[in-house]
Design a protein around this motif. Structure first.
Motif, PDB file in Angstrom:
ATOM      1  N   ALA A  93       0.856  -1.184   0.000  1.00 26.43           N
ATOM      2  CA  ALA A  93       0.000   0.000   0.000  1.00 26.43           C
ATOM      3  C   ALA A  93       0.889   1.230   0.000  1.00 26.43           C
ATOM      4  CB  ALA A  93      -0.925   0.012   1.211  1.00 26.43           C
ATOM      5  N   LEU A  94       0.577   2.178  -0.864  1.00 29.54           N
ATOM      6  CA  LEU A  94       1.339   3.416  -0.937  1.00 29.54           C
ATOM      7  C   LEU A  94       0.368   4.553  -1.216  1.00 29.54           C
ATOM      8  CD1 LEU A  94       4.132   4.802  -0.982  1.00 29.54           C
ATOM      9  CD2 LEU A  94       4.143   4.462  -3.472  1.00 29.54           C
ATOM     10  N   THR A  95       0.423   5.585  -0.380  1.00 35.43           N
ATOM     11  CA  THR A  95      -0.454   6.744  -0.532  1.00 35.43           C
ATOM     12  C   THR A  95       0.393   8.007  -0.543  1.00 35.43           C
ATOM     13  OG1 THR A  95      -2.256   5.624   0.634  1.00 35.43           O
ATOM     14  CG2 THR A  95      -2.408   8.010   0.428  1.00 35.43           C
ATOM     15  N   LEU A  96       0.179   8.824  -1.555  1.00 36.82           N
ATOM     16  CA  LEU A  96       0.875  10.091  -1.692  1.00 36.82           C
ATOM     17  C   LEU A  96      -0.166  11.208  -1.699  1.00 36.82           C
ATOM     18  CD1 LEU A  96       3.415  11.821  -2.324  1.00 36.82           C
ATOM     19  CD2 LEU A  96       2.953  11.393  -4.757  1.00 36.82           C
ATOM     20  N   ARG A  97       0.027  12.184  -0.801  1.00 40.92           N
ATOM     21  CA  ARG A  97      -0.941  13.274  -0.693  1.00 40.92           C
ATOM     22  C   ARG A  97      -0.218  14.610  -0.763  1.00 40.92           C
ATOM     23  NH1 ARG A  97      -2.993  11.939   3.803  1.00 40.92           N
ATOM     24  NH2 ARG A  97      -4.505  10.544   2.855  1.00 40.92           N
ATOM     25  N   TYR A  98      -0.780  15.524  -1.557  1.00 32.56           N
ATOM     26  CA  TYR A  98      -0.219  16.868  -1.711  1.00 32.56           C
ATOM     27  C   TYR A  98      -1.318  17.878  -1.423  1.00 32.56           C
ATOM     28  CZ  TYR A  98       1.935  20.967  -3.938  1.00 32.56           C
ATOM     29  OH  TYR A  98       2.451  22.208  -4.195  1.00 32.56           O
ATOM     30  N   THR A  99      -1.141  18.679  -0.372  1.00 31.43           N
ATOM     31  CA  THR A  99      -2.133  19.668   0.039  1.00 31.43           C
ATOM     32  C   THR A  99      -1.407  20.979   0.310  1.00 31.43           C
ATOM     33  OG1 THR A  99      -3.390  17.883   1.086  1.00 31.43           O
ATOM     34  CG2 THR A  99      -4.067  20.124   1.604  1.00 31.43           C
ATOM     35  N   PRO A 100      -1.130  21.769  -0.730  1.00 32.16           N
ATOM     36  CA  PRO A 100      -0.343  22.996  -0.533  1.00 32.16           C
ATOM     37  C   PRO A 100      -1.131  24.146   0.072  1.00 32.16           C
ATOM     38  CG  PRO A 100      -0.961  22.774  -2.830  1.00 32.16           C
ATOM     39  CD  PRO A 100      -1.430  21.523  -2.147  1.00 32.16           C
ATOM     40  N   ALA A 101      -2.469  24.103  -0.035  1.00 33.63           N
ATOM     41  CA  ALA A 101      -3.282  25.214   0.453  1.00 33.63           C
ATOM     42  C   ALA A 101      -4.715  24.732   0.599  1.00 33.63           C
ATOM     43  CB  ALA A 101      -3.203  26.390  -0.528  1.00 33.63           C
ATOM     44  N   PRO A 102      -5.558  25.471   1.307  1.00 28.98           N
ATOM     45  CA  PRO A 102      -6.980  25.095   1.365  1.00 28.98           C
ATOM     46  C   PRO A 102      -7.573  24.992  -0.040  1.00 28.98           C
ATOM     47  CG  PRO A 102      -6.499  26.800   2.988  1.00 28.98           C
ATOM     48  CD  PRO A 102      -5.268  26.651   2.146  1.00 28.98           C
ATOM     49  N   TYR A 103      -8.417  24.010  -0.229  1.00 29.72           N
ATOM     50  CA  TYR A 103      -9.092  23.741  -1.507  1.00 29.72           C
ATOM     51  C   TYR A 103      -8.119  23.227  -2.571  1.00 29.72           C
ATOM     52  CZ  TYR A 103     -12.083  27.026   0.984  1.00 29.72           C
ATOM     53  OH  TYR A 103     -12.807  27.680   1.950  1.00 29.72           O
ATOM     54  N   HIS A 104      -6.929  22.827  -2.165  1.00 27.63           N
ATOM     55  CA  HIS A 104      -5.948  22.230  -3.061  1.00 27.63           C
ATOM     56  C   HIS A 104      -5.528  20.903  -2.437  1.00 27.63           C
ATOM     57  CE1 HIS A 104      -5.747  26.457  -4.144  1.00 27.63           C
ATOM     58  NE2 HIS A 104      -4.955  26.214  -5.174  1.00 27.63           N
ATOM     59  N   THR A 105      -5.980  19.807  -2.974  1.00 29.70           N
ATOM     60  CA  THR A 105      -5.562  18.507  -2.451  1.00 29.70           C
ATOM     61  C   THR A 105      -5.558  17.490  -3.582  1.00 29.70           C
ATOM     62  OG1 THR A 105      -6.017  16.771  -0.818  1.00 29.70           O
ATOM     63  CG2 THR A 105      -7.915  17.904  -1.746  1.00 29.70           C
ATOM     64  N   LEU A 106      -4.465  16.723  -3.648  1.00 33.38           N
ATOM     65  CA  LEU A 106      -4.311  15.630  -4.605  1.00 33.38           C
ATOM     66  C   LEU A 106      -3.862  14.396  -3.835  1.00 33.38           C
ATOM     67  CD1 LEU A 106      -2.332  17.460  -7.447  1.00 33.38           C
ATOM     68  CD2 LEU A 106      -4.765  16.929  -7.461  1.00 33.38           C
ATOM     69  N   THR A 107      -4.521  13.278  -4.066  1.00 41.91           N
ATOM     70  CA  THR A 107      -4.163  12.027  -3.402  1.00 41.91           C
ATOM     71  C   THR A 107      -4.106  10.914  -4.433  1.00 41.91           C
ATOM     72  OG1 THR A 107      -5.264  12.714  -1.361  1.00 41.91           O
ATOM     73  CG2 THR A 107      -4.776  10.384  -1.599  1.00 41.91           C
ATOM     74  N   ALA A 108      -3.014  10.174  -4.402  1.00 42.71           N
ATOM     75  CA  ALA A 108      -2.857   8.999  -5.260  1.00 42.71           C
ATOM     76  C   ALA A 108      -2.499   7.814  -4.380  1.00 42.71           C
ATOM     77  CB  ALA A 108      -1.779   9.232  -6.316  1.00 42.71           C
ATOM     78  N   ALA A 109      -3.148   6.680  -4.613  1.00 44.90           N
ATOM     79  CA  ALA A 109      -2.924   5.502  -3.774  1.00 44.90           C
ATOM     80  C   ALA A 109      -2.892   4.253  -4.638  1.00 44.90           C
ATOM     81  CB  ALA A 109      -4.012   5.382  -2.716  1.00 44.90           C
ATOM     82  N   PHE A 110      -2.001   3.339  -4.245  1.00 41.46           N
ATOM     83  CA  PHE A 110      -1.918   2.019  -4.875  1.00 41.46           C
ATOM     84  C   PHE A 110      -2.040   0.971  -3.780  1.00 41.46           C
ATOM     85  CE2 PHE A 110       0.693  -1.724  -5.782  1.00 41.46           C
ATOM     86  CZ  PHE A 110       0.051  -2.200  -6.916  1.00 41.46           C
ATOM     87  N   ARG A 111      -2.865  -0.033  -4.012  1.00 39.78           N
ATOM     88  CA  ARG A 111      -3.064  -1.098  -3.030  1.00 39.78           C
ATOM     89  C   ARG A 111      -3.026  -2.453  -3.729  1.00 39.78           C
ATOM     90  NH1 ARG A 111      -6.764   2.913  -2.019  1.00 39.78           N
ATOM     91  NH2 ARG A 111      -6.491   4.040  -0.047  1.00 39.78           N
ATOM     92  N   TYR A 112      -2.320  -3.376  -3.079  1.00 39.33           N
ATOM     93  CA  TYR A 112      -2.236  -4.747  -3.596  1.00 39.33           C
ATOM     94  C   TYR A 112      -2.428  -5.718  -2.447  1.00 39.33           C
ATOM     95  CZ  TYR A 112      -0.088  -9.171  -4.932  1.00 39.33           C
ATOM     96  OH  TYR A 112       0.148 -10.498  -5.141  1.00 39.33           O
TER      97      TYR A 112
END
Length: 795
Positions: free
Chosen positions: A641-660
């Protein structure tokens, strides 16, 4: 909303416009099934008021460049004229004040501030204390919600009530540029505002939105603040591929600060009419809510449909027998049939197919505590995706004892009696026959002696587990009663090393924390014991450092293992915040594990899987979480399992996840692999130029929102949604398309659309709750804040 038709028939278009307007507070929940409810209060809100006996005794303070007049009869102020009394202040070019009548006449650049509400215009006449008078050609701003506009005249009835004539109203921020028009605006012949009820009522009103104007509306009422008000809530409008067109029109009744009731009549064109009712209450020692749904005739299923959801929590006082605490609660969830969760998208059962029904009594006294409860489940079966029901506990009685530092020892014990029942059709098989229902008495005793220092710890522990069963029918051996006694010893130890270091140009405090955990449990044959509440633990950092390989009380694994691991952390030496953590652990087995669940095989591997994990929160913007389980014998991963989250400011969020997750039933490299993306991001920053740049002073902005989950194994999308939001400061638009696949033979698609006029009303079906559930870090646009103080606009 209050509708007054004056005896004339209403055109359908106007009726639709009226039903879509909001008549409740801005904090009311639009999707009542999933969003946070309106807050109940045990006591009324504190409102600053002036006692009638003190009115008229407050001094009037007059100031200006030139003063003239007769003492106690009249005073005239010219140039920077000002009059203040209490929370009212008047400024103007010229001001006349007559104390006997308590009247003030102000002309020229008149500015009136009354408890934070601001009025500006050329001429004002006012009885100051009673706040009776009028203001001509006025421009106003209301404190509670920032609503503002212009009026030919405002008549002040008293400090709470005013009537504006030929008035405009909007919450869009006023811009000082020629030809500016707000995105939305209410125009009315009259608008009456009442700060006691926090309501405004407009007559002969029209609403203009982006240049489009509605027909005249005879009367409409809307809130002036976030205070709770009885009335119609915004409707929920949508389309579902199963239910057809959906129209839900809630009505909210504000019974008291600590009680309310909401009605939820809903029309589904493919089914019929469903009526829901929710009552909530909050008292000093108890609180709860009751929800009942009823559809007398579902034309699609051809039967009556209903649902019941109820919660109650209560502290019992006075407490008998010298108890420290005594409380009770119940949680009831029941529906009419197995298909309810699929057919009613607004139902609380949408999130679970196992509905809990529980009543319990909890107590504590000193080192003792206990509970008596009944716990049963309604399992919603579905042929395309069946699930195994859990055993009901009718009843369960538990007593616990915990004593710390008893001459250096920690002692704890548990006694538990449970009666387990399940429908015989779902009874699991035990040694070739149906497992019988029965009663179980469990006793657990733990004694440990911790030695703890700042640099390490050693904790030896002795455990004793006893279980006795009385069964309704014989086991395969012919016995109707059976028992077991299993002792365990364990030794947990660890060290903590610290050092100051520098990485990436920053100073850190790094730790190195090795740990060793040894467990010895002798083998006891438990193959004849029933299995009521026991399952094998998943391998994780938490379960590797526990004595038993199973959860529950029906199996105690025979164990002769040593688990070793090491963790390192990076800590900010100034704030103490943990910025990174990495760990590795492995379990070594010195003998086979022969105790298994029914149908299982003995565990013979001497070296268990490696568990590697890490969390990095280098700064508030970035975070990475990862976990891997690696099998040394096969040389392959069994779980990643790997989760990457980028939240530089309010209303800005990106999340990518891989699960096996590997398939335990085969040795091939099979398993489930999913990739998941979810996001909330301004479109103007993703595709510059396509949606336009955000100019200074322009509040408008498009946002992309969504979640896409793709199964690499099935090569198909699972549950997903995609949509867009538009934030125009004084209004927000949302459109979201949701596609549900899990547990369904065919996908179910739902379209949700909403326009939210800040401080006024909503149109459509609110998708906010769906976005909160699916998008990590999602933040609703224009989140409501607390009401401002009257000193916000203090002069």
């Amino acid at each position: 909303m209050k509708l007054r038709w004056r005896g004339f028939p209403l055109p359908p278009m106007v009726l639709l416009s009226l039903l879509m307007l909001r008549s409740h507070s801005a904090s009311a929940q639009d999707d009542a099934w999933t969003e946070a409810p309106i807050t109940l209060r045990r006591t009324p809100e504190l409102i600053e008021t002036i006692p009638p006996a003190e009115r008229g005794t407050r001094p009037s303070i007059v100031d200006g460049d030139r003063l003239s007049g007769r003492p106690d009869l009249e005073v005239t102020v010219e140039g920077n004229a000002s009059l203040r009394r209490g929370d009212t202040r008047i400024t103007a070019d010229r001001l006349e004040y007559r104390p006997p009548a308590d009247t003030a006449t102000a002309t020229g650049n008149v500015h009136l501030n009354q408890a934070g509400n601001v009025y500006e215009g050329p001429e004002l006449r006012l009885k100051v204390e009673s706040f009776e008078g009028f203001f001509d050609h006025v421009r106003y701003t209301l404190l509670a919600n920032g609503g503002h506009g212009e009026a030919e005249r405002i008549d002040f009835v008293d400090p709470k009530v005013s009537v504006a004539r030929h008035v405009t109203y909007t919450t869009c921020l006023r811009e000082n540029r020629p030809g500016w028009m707000p995105d939305w605006m209410l125009s009315a012949v009259t608008m009456t505002t009442d700060s006691d009820t926090n309501l405004a009522t407009a007559t002969d009103a029209q609403i203009t939105f982006l240049g489009v104007t509605t027909p005249s509306i005879p009367s409409v009422t809307f809130p002036l603040s976030n205070a709770r008000q009885s009335g119609l809530l915004p409707p929920v409008i949508g389309f579902d591929t199963t239910n057809g067109f959906e129209y839900l029109q809630p009505y909210y009744w504000n019974i008291a600060p600590n009680r309310d009731l909401t009605l939820y009549p809903e029309l589904m064109t493919s089914r019929g009419i469903n009526v829901g009712t929710e009552f909530r209450y909050l008292e000093k020692n108890y609180s709860g809510q009751i929800r009942i749904d009823e559809m007398p005739s579902d034309s699609l299923r051809d039967r009556n449909r209903w649902g019941l959801w109820a919660k109650h929590d209560q502290k019992l006082d006075p407490k008998p027998f010298g108890l420290d605490s005594l409380s009770t609660s119940f949680n009831i969830n029941r529906v009419s049939d197995d298909d309810y969760w699929r057919d009613f998208s607004h139902s609380p059962t949408l999130t679970s197919r196992t509905l809990t029904n529980e009543v319990d009594l909890n107590w504590s006294k000193g080192d003792w505590s206990g509970q008596a409860r009944t716990l049963s489940y309604q399992t919603l079966q579905y042929a395309a995706s069946p699930i195994t029901p859990s055993y009901n506990r009718v009843p369960q009685i538990t007593a616990n004892y915990n004593k710390y530092d008893l001459h250096g020892f920690d002692v704890s014990g548990t006694l538990d009696y449970s009666r387990f029942e399940i429908d015989s059709a779902y009874s699991p098989t035990l040694n070739g026959i149906k497992q019988p229902n029965g009663e179980r008495m469990v006793g657990n005793l733990q004694i440990s002696r911790p030695w703890v220092t700042p640099g390490g710890y050693v904790i030896p522990k002795l455990l004793l587990h006893t279980a006795s069963y009385q069964l309704d029918s014989p086991l395969a051996s012919g016995a109707t009663s059976i028992s077991s006694v299993v002792p365990t010893v364990s030794l947990d130890s660890g060290l903590v090393f610290e050092r100051d270091t520098s990485l990436f140009g920053s100073a850190w405090r790094q730790t190195l924390e090795p740990r060793a955990f040894y467990v010895r449990t002798p083998y006891r044959d438990q193959s004849q014991l029933p299995v009521y509440d026991t399952a094998a633990n998943d391998i994780s950092f938490a379960t590797l450092y526990t004595e038993n390989a199973f959860s529950g009380n029906d199996r105690i694994s025979d164990t002769n293992t040593l688990t070793t691991g090491v963790t390192t952390r990076l800590i900010d030496p100034v704030t103490g915040a943990e910025s990174a953590r990495f760990g590795i652990a492995q379990r070594f087995r010195f003998s086979d594990q022969n105790v298994t669940l029914p149908g299982g095989t003995a565990v013979t591997d001497r070296s268990g899987d490696f568990i590697l994990g890490g969390q990095v929160h280098w700064n508030p913007k970035w975070s990475i979480d990862g976990l891997a389980q690696y099998n040394m014998d096969t040389g392959k991963s069994t779980r990643d399992a790997l989760t990457l989250r980028y939240t530089p400011a309010p209303y800005h969020t990106l999340t990518a996840a891989f699960r096996y997750q590997a398939d335990s039933s085969t040795t091939a490299n099979d398993g489930t692999k999913t990739v998941d993306f979810n996001w909330q991001w301004p479109l103007s920053e993703l595709t510059r130029g396509l949606f336009g740049e955000r100019k200074p002073g322009d509040p408008g902005r498009w946002y992309a929102v969504g979640r896409l989950s793709y199964s690499l194994h099935d090569r198909a999308m699972s549950d997903s949604l995609i949509g867009a939001e538009y934030n125009a400061c004084c209004w927000v638009g949302r459109v979201v398309l949701e596609r549900l696949v899990s547990g369904r033979t065919s996908p179910d698609t739902r379209l949700m659309f909403q326009i939210q006029f800040n401080g006024f009303g909503n149109i459509g079906s609110n998708p906010t709750s769906t976005l909160l559930q699916n998008i990590q870090g999602y933040k609703p646009l224009n989140t409501q804040t607390e009401e401002p103080s009257r000193f916000t606009n203090y002069d």
